[in-house]
Design a protein around this motif. Structure first.
Motif, PDB file in Angstrom:
ATOM      1  N   GLY A  99       0.837  -1.202   0.000  1.00 20.38           N
ATOM      2  CA  GLY A  99       0.000   0.000   0.000  1.00 20.38           C
ATOM      3  C   GLY A  99       0.861   1.237   0.000  1.00 20.38           C
ATOM      4  O   GLY A  99       2.096   1.152  -0.072  1.00 20.38           O
ATOM      5  N   LEU A 100       0.225   2.386   0.057  1.00 19.77           N
ATOM      6  CA  LEU A 100       0.965   3.640   0.166  1.00 19.77           C
ATOM      7  C   LEU A 100       1.686   3.733   1.503  1.00 19.77           C
ATOM      8  O   LEU A 100       2.645   4.485   1.649  1.00 19.77           O
ATOM      9  CB  LEU A 100       0.020   4.831   0.032  1.00 19.77           C
ATOM     10  CG  LEU A 100      -0.643   5.055  -1.330  1.00 19.77           C
ATOM     11  CD1 LEU A 100      -1.652   6.198  -1.236  1.00 19.77           C
ATOM     12  CD2 LEU A 100       0.388   5.342  -2.404  1.00 19.77           C
ATOM     13  N   SER A 101       1.206   2.977   2.489  1.00 17.96           N
ATOM     14  CA  SER A 101       1.781   2.994   3.837  1.00 17.96           C
ATOM     15  C   SER A 101       1.529   1.654   4.499  1.00 17.96           C
ATOM     16  O   SER A 101       0.692   0.864   4.045  1.00 17.96           O
ATOM     17  CB  SER A 101       1.119   4.102   4.680  1.00 17.96           C
ATOM     18  OG  SER A 101      -0.250   3.778   4.895  1.00 17.96           O
ATOM     19  N   SER A 102       2.238   1.396   5.596  1.00 17.49           N
ATOM     20  CA  SER A 102       2.004   0.153   6.329  1.00 17.49           C
ATOM     21  C   SER A 102       0.655   0.178   7.040  1.00 17.49           C
ATOM     22  O   SER A 102       0.098  -0.876   7.360  1.00 17.49           O
ATOM     23  CB  SER A 102       3.138  -0.129   7.319  1.00 17.49           C
ATOM     24  OG  SER A 102       3.373   0.982   8.161  1.00 17.49           O
ATOM     25  N   TRP A 103       0.102   1.387   7.270  1.00 17.09           N
ATOM     26  CA  TRP A 103      -1.254   1.460   7.826  1.00 17.09           C
ATOM     27  C   TRP A 103      -2.251   0.866   6.838  1.00 17.09           C
ATOM     28  O   TRP A 103      -3.105   0.055   7.209  1.00 17.09           O
ATOM     29  CB  TRP A 103      -1.632   2.914   8.130  1.00 17.09           C
ATOM     30  CG  TRP A 103      -3.018   3.035   8.723  1.00 17.09           C
ATOM     31  CD1 TRP A 103      -3.370   2.963  10.031  1.00 17.09           C
ATOM     32  CD2 TRP A 103      -4.234   3.241   7.986  1.00 17.09           C
ATOM     33  NE1 TRP A 103      -4.737   3.090  10.178  1.00 17.09           N
ATOM     34  CE2 TRP A 103      -5.295   3.269   8.931  1.00 17.09           C
ATOM     35  CE3 TRP A 103      -4.543   3.397   6.634  1.00 17.09           C
ATOM     36  CZ2 TRP A 103      -6.632   3.441   8.556  1.00 17.09           C
ATOM     37  CZ3 TRP A 103      -5.868   3.571   6.253  1.00 17.09           C
ATOM     38  CH2 TRP A 103      -6.890   3.596   7.214  1.00 17.09           C
ATOM     39  N   GLU A 104      -2.134   1.233   5.555  1.00 20.78           N
ATOM     40  CA  GLU A 104      -2.996   0.642   4.530  1.00 20.78           C
ATOM     41  C   GLU A 104      -2.789  -0.858   4.458  1.00 20.78           C
ATOM     42  O   GLU A 104      -3.754  -1.632   4.384  1.00 20.78           O
ATOM     43  CB  GLU A 104      -2.703   1.258   3.158  1.00 20.78           C
ATOM     44  CG  GLU A 104      -3.272   2.635   2.944  1.00 20.78           C
ATOM     45  CD  GLU A 104      -3.225   3.074   1.493  1.00 20.78           C
ATOM     46  OE1 GLU A 104      -3.806   4.126   1.194  1.00 20.78           O
ATOM     47  OE2 GLU A 104      -2.621   2.361   0.654  1.00 20.78           O
ATOM     48  N   GLY A 105      -1.532  -1.282   4.504  1.00 22.25           N
ATOM     49  CA  GLY A 105      -1.232  -2.709   4.437  1.00 22.25           C
ATOM     50  C   GLY A 105      -1.843  -3.483   5.590  1.00 22.25           C
ATOM     51  O   GLY A 105      -2.397  -4.577   5.403  1.00 22.25           O
ATOM     52  N   GLU A 106      -1.736  -2.930   6.784  1.00 25.78           N
ATOM     53  CA  GLU A 106      -2.297  -3.587   7.963  1.00 25.78           C
ATOM     54  C   GLU A 106      -3.812  -3.743   7.822  1.00 25.78           C
ATOM     55  O   GLU A 106      -4.376  -4.792   8.180  1.00 25.78           O
ATOM     56  CB  GLU A 106      -1.967  -2.786   9.209  1.00 25.78           C
ATOM     57  CG  GLU A 106      -2.462  -3.423  10.504  1.00 25.78           C
ATOM     58  CD  GLU A 106      -2.112  -2.594  11.724  1.00 25.78           C
ATOM     59  OE1 GLU A 106      -2.005  -3.177  12.812  1.00 25.78           O
ATOM     60  OE2 GLU A 106      -1.959  -1.366  11.589  1.00 25.78           O
ATOM     61  N   GLU A 107      -4.476  -2.714   7.295  1.00 30.94           N
ATOM     62  CA  GLU A 107      -5.927  -2.801   7.108  1.00 30.94           C
ATOM     63  C   GLU A 107      -6.282  -3.909   6.122  1.00 30.94           C
ATOM     64  O   GLU A 107      -7.266  -4.636   6.317  1.00 30.94           O
ATOM     65  CB  GLU A 107      -6.473  -1.458   6.605  1.00 30.94           C
ATOM     66  CG  GLU A 107      -6.376  -0.326   7.614  1.00 30.94           C
ATOM     67  CD  GLU A 107      -7.123  -0.637   8.899  1.00 30.94           C
ATOM     68  OE1 GLU A 107      -8.335  -0.886   8.832  1.00 30.94           O
ATOM     69  OE2 GLU A 107      -6.477  -0.648   9.974  1.00 30.94           O
TER      70      GLU A 107
END
Length: 383
Positions: A99-107
């Motif tokens: 994702g654009l960030s690991s926050w997106e990836g975690e979701e």
């Protein structure tokens, strides 16, 4: 009984997608049939493959023509397309980054159904040299790791690489530059082999070599829980560039450069020799071994075959999607440290980083694509 083919839909038909498609139709990827393609414009490729063309990813996913999707679109769309596919209980192979960030990836990882395989194209894990380095480290022969250092400035990209894309090297479209595009593979291997650091202090240069708003040179200082230290240097502006990876342990070291892998083993640990020798300028005796390999593998095909086998036989994934979070945490942490001019601790505050990225994206825009004709040799893109 013959294994049934998975029904694969490919979403995004750019350069890397074409390589995956070629691996399937050439037979390098087994038990896989492409049944659908998705891109805004129909080039006729679907007809050539006996597949169906869709212009909307939702229509492909909802069609019933696929049980698996390979998503190879610009990073900006990774989250929404992957989310939709996972919610429809499909198996997903996602091109890096997650994702654009690991926050997106975690979701996204949270959304993955228990019975669906969700993998990331971290193909360099299959590189024989890096696999050998991991084997050496895990054997314990080098003792406790004391220092790591990877200079990876061999990712040179000329201006046309950015000009022919509207999303690359923008906060809005890619969420970064060098770190989340080229060096995400190196950061994955770095943490896969050496572990995840506990602290990052970094210095990024933004648009130093190119007319872009994101980072194209990085120097990051890493600190680990055992007080080991590390340095990571990356660049897309150096030619010819350097690719050297050193891991120093108490009992010796391992070094990768120019395709050559060298191991140096001391006859006793450095700490033991340091404490007990009476030689003022003494050094432990060392045995040098060449661990280099000339083995060449089709990295992308190995990852895809493993993915297919995971679907059919529940084979353990080489690169499950959740493994993509660690390298993205490091990349995000490097940017955050540079923006705030302070040390960042890991585990990363992913929501906090996402807020910072959102601020950058608000003042960012996709660029106007150049009509210049770029010569594309995908084999030249790999380092």
């Amino acid at each position: 009984m013959a294994t049934q083919n998975i029904k694969l839909g490919v979403i995004g038909l750019g350069n890397i997608a074409q390589q995956h498609i070629q691996n399937v139709i050439s037979g390098a990827v087994k038990n896989c049939k492409i049944t659908a393609l998705c891109a805004r414009n129909d080039s006729g490729q679907a007809k050539e493959l006996g597949a169906i063309h869709f212009t909307r990813y939702q229509d492909l996913i909802d069609s019933g023509e696929v049980d698996t999707v390979l998503i190879a679109t610009p990073t900006l769309s990774h989250f929404e397309i992957t989310k939709y596919a996972l919610e429809k209980n499909l198996h997903v192979m996602l091109e890096k980054p997650i994702g654009l960030s690991s926050w997106e990836g975690e979701e996204l990882v949270k959304l993955a159904p228990e019975k669906s395989q969700f993998a990331l194209m971290l193909n360099q894990r299959t590189d024989p040299t890096f696999a050998k380095m991991k084997q050496v480290i895990e054997s314990g022969i080098l003792g406790e790791i004391k220092r790591t250092h990877w200079t990876m400035t061999n990712w040179f990209r000329p201006d046309i690489y950015f000009q022919v894309s509207d999303w690359r090297a923008t906060w809005k479209g890619e969420g970064g530059g060098l770190l989340v595009n080229q060096c995400i593979h190196n950061l994955d291997i770095f943490q896969w082999v050496c572990g995840i650091p506990s602290e990052i202090t970094a210095f990024c240069e933004f648009g130093k070599y190119h007319n872009i708003e994101v980072e194209d040179e990085v120097t990051a200082y890493l600190r680990y829980e055992n007080k080991a230290t590390g340095v990571f240097v990356g660049s897309t502006g150096e030619a010819p560039g350097v690719n050297r990876f050193d891991i120093i342990g108490d009992n010796g070291s391992i070094h990768f450069e120019n395709g050559k892998l060298t191991q140096k083993l001391n006859d006793q640990s450095t700490a033991e020799f340091c404490a007990n020798t009476d030689e003022m300028f003494g050094m432990p005796k060392v045995t040098v071994s060449d661990l280099s390999t000339d083995e060449s593998v089709n990295q992308h095909a190995i990852i895809m075959n493993n993915f297919v086998n995971a679907i059919h036989n529940n084979e353990a994934l080489i690169a499950p999607a959740k493994d993509g979070l660690a390298s993205l945490d490091i990349a995000n942490g490097i940017l955050q440290s540079s923006w705030n001019k302070q040390t960042v601790s890991l585990p990363l505050d992913r929501a906090g980083y996402q807020a910072l990225l959102n601020e950058k994206a608000q003042s960012s825009s996709l660029r106007k694509k150049s009509n210049a004709e770029a010569k594309v040799d995908m084999n030249a893109s790999y380092r």
